[in-house]
Design an enzyme around this catalytic site. Structure first.
Site, PDB file in Angstrom:
ATOM      1  N   HIS A  49      41.583  70.504  51.607  1.00  0.00           N
ATOM      2  CA  HIS A  49      40.344  70.242  52.361  1.00  0.00           C
ATOM      3  C   HIS A  49      39.307  69.526  51.488  1.00  0.00           C
ATOM      4  O   HIS A  49      38.535  68.704  51.982  1.00  0.00           O
ATOM      5  CB  HIS A  49      39.732  71.554  52.858  1.00  0.00           C
ATOM      6  CG  HIS A  49      40.278  72.018  54.178  1.00  0.00           C
ATOM      7  ND1 HIS A  49      40.271  71.247  55.319  1.00  0.00           N
ATOM      8  CD2 HIS A  49      40.843  73.202  54.547  1.00  0.00           C
ATOM      9  CE1 HIS A  49      40.796  71.923  56.323  1.00  0.00           C
ATOM     10  NE2 HIS A  49      41.161  73.113  55.886  1.00  0.00           N
ATOM     11  N   GLY A  70      40.877  81.758  54.356  1.00  0.00           N
ATOM     12  CA  GLY A  70      40.302  80.820  53.413  1.00  0.00           C
ATOM     13  C   GLY A  70      39.353  79.897  54.153  1.00  0.00           C
ATOM     14  O   GLY A  70      39.433  79.748  55.377  1.00  0.00           O
ATOM     15  N   GLN A 124      34.590  72.300  55.638  1.00  0.00           N
ATOM     16  CA  GLN A 124      34.770  72.879  56.975  1.00  0.00           C
ATOM     17  C   GLN A 124      33.467  73.402  57.561  1.00  0.00           C
ATOM     18  O   GLN A 124      33.397  73.676  58.767  1.00  0.00           O
ATOM     19  CB  GLN A 124      35.793  74.021  56.932  1.00  0.00           C
ATOM     20  CG  GLN A 124      37.221  73.561  56.658  1.00  0.00           C
ATOM     21  CD  GLN A 124      38.179  74.717  56.694  1.00  0.00           C
ATOM     22  OE1 GLN A 124      38.307  75.441  55.725  1.00  0.00           O
ATOM     23  NE2 GLN A 124      38.848  74.916  57.824  1.00  0.00           N
ATOM     24  N   CYS A 133      44.610  76.314  60.919  1.00  0.00           N
ATOM     25  CA  CYS A 133      43.366  75.881  60.297  1.00  0.00           C
ATOM     26  C   CYS A 133      42.213  76.160  61.255  1.00  0.00           C
ATOM     27  O   CYS A 133      42.308  75.871  62.448  1.00  0.00           O
ATOM     28  CB  CYS A 133      43.456  74.387  59.987  1.00  0.00           C
ATOM     29  SG  CYS A 133      42.012  73.735  59.127  1.00  0.00           S
ATOM     30  N   LEU A 134      41.138  76.727  60.726  1.00  0.00           N
ATOM     31  CA  LEU A 134      39.970  77.007  61.560  1.00  0.00           C
ATOM     32  C   LEU A 134      39.378  75.721  62.121  1.00  0.00           C
ATOM     33  O   LEU A 134      38.658  75.757  63.110  1.00  0.00           O
ATOM     34  CB  LEU A 134      38.917  77.768  60.755  1.00  0.00           C
ATOM     35  CG  LEU A 134      39.313  79.195  60.325  1.00  0.00           C
ATOM     36  CD1 LEU A 134      38.286  79.753  59.353  1.00  0.00           C
ATOM     37  CD2 LEU A 134      39.484  80.108  61.526  1.00  0.00           C
ATOM     38  N   HIS A 150      46.089  74.864  50.545  1.00  0.00           N
ATOM     39  CA  HIS A 150      45.516  74.415  51.824  1.00  0.00           C
ATOM     40  C   HIS A 150      44.023  74.108  51.644  1.00  0.00           C
ATOM     41  O   HIS A 150      43.528  73.074  52.115  1.00  0.00           O
ATOM     42  CB  HIS A 150      45.748  75.515  52.872  1.00  0.00           C
ATOM     43  CG  HIS A 150      45.166  75.249  54.224  1.00  0.00           C
ATOM     44  ND1 HIS A 150      45.945  75.115  55.364  1.00  0.00           N
ATOM     45  CD2 HIS A 150      43.880  75.108  54.648  1.00  0.00           C
ATOM     46  CE1 HIS A 150      45.151  74.886  56.408  1.00  0.00           C
ATOM     47  NE2 HIS A 150      43.898  74.885  56.005  1.00  0.00           N
ATOM     48  N   GLU A 151      43.315  75.013  50.941  1.00  0.00           N
ATOM     49  CA  GLU A 151      41.868  74.817  50.742  1.00  0.00           C
ATOM     50  C   GLU A 151      41.578  73.636  49.822  1.00  0.00           C
ATOM     51  O   GLU A 151      40.660  72.849  50.065  1.00  0.00           O
ATOM     52  CB  GLU A 151      41.222  76.083  50.171  1.00  0.00           C
ATOM     53  CG  GLU A 151      41.339  77.323  51.041  1.00  0.00           C
ATOM     54  CD  GLU A 151      41.003  77.083  52.485  1.00  0.00           C
ATOM     55  OE1 GLU A 151      40.156  76.213  52.790  1.00  0.00           O
ATOM     56  OE2 GLU A 151      41.600  77.745  53.331  1.00  0.00           O
TER      57      GLU A 151
END
Ligand code: ZN
Length: 194
Positions: free
Chosen positions: A148, A49, A54, A102-103, A144-145
């Site tokens: 963000h 995702g 991000q 997480c990226l 999670h997204e």
């Protein structure tokens, strides 16, 4: 299409509330290109995702997709979706635990509990309304997204910071225990970056 630079924890864009988009804005060349670039970027870094903040864009856009791959051979599969202005409603009080990554916080894992089943309402990349239900891993990734888009990181959701681990230590100490854990979870805890 371009692989975009991923904002790392500490960058203010990850802590700001992203802006809603109108259907006309969604259909603009700029936003369509951003969505394409987000998909390419998510796949390049083998994320499941990615949210627009991000990639330094304060817009309420998230993309999700999961396939089995060399990095996550046991990854559950779900198809690609583009979520714009998403709203999530939990459908159950039951929670699911997952080792999230997480990226924007590379190389770290932590155990997070989230509602197991959710309803999602959003616009698609054509600006049309869409709604669906998600459960298990895909529900975790969507939540999670969505976080963000509100400037929230999974670290904020952790109730037990003693599970915070580097990837290597996660694999050495936590993953084996998870594999033999007899806890009655509906699905085994796995890991992913998003
Ligand atoms: Zn993330």
């Amino acid at each position: 299409m371009a692989i975009l630079k991923v904002a790392q924890m500490g960058h203010p864009v990850l802590r700001e509330r992203a802006a809603d988009l109108t259907p006309a804005e969604i259909r603009s060349e700029e936003i369509q290109r951003l969505i394409d670039d987000m998909l390419v970027t998510m796949r390049e870094y083998q994320g499941v995702g990615l949210a627009a903040p991000q990639v330094h864009a304060g817009k309420r856009i998230a993309v999700i997709e999961s396939h089995k791959n060399p990095r996550y051979p046991g990854a559950p599969e779900f198809g690609m979706r583009v979520l714009i202005n998403p709203v999530v409603t939990p459908l159950e009080t039951e929670t699911i635990r997952w080792w999230e990554g997480c990226l924007s916080i590379p190389g770290i894992r932590g155990l997070v509990h989230r509602p197991r089943k959710i309803r999602v309402e959003s616009l698609d990349r054509g600006g049309a309304p869409q709604h669906f239900e998600a459960e298990g891993f895909s529900a975790v990734v969507i939540q999670h997204e969505l976080d963000h888009l509100d400037g929230v990181l999974y670290l904020d959701r952790m109730t037990d910071l003693t599970t915070l681990s580097y990837q290597r230590e996660y694999e050495q100490f936590w993953a084996p225990a998870e594999a033999t854990d007899a806890a009655p979870d509906p699905e085994p805890s796995r890991e992913a970056e998003a």
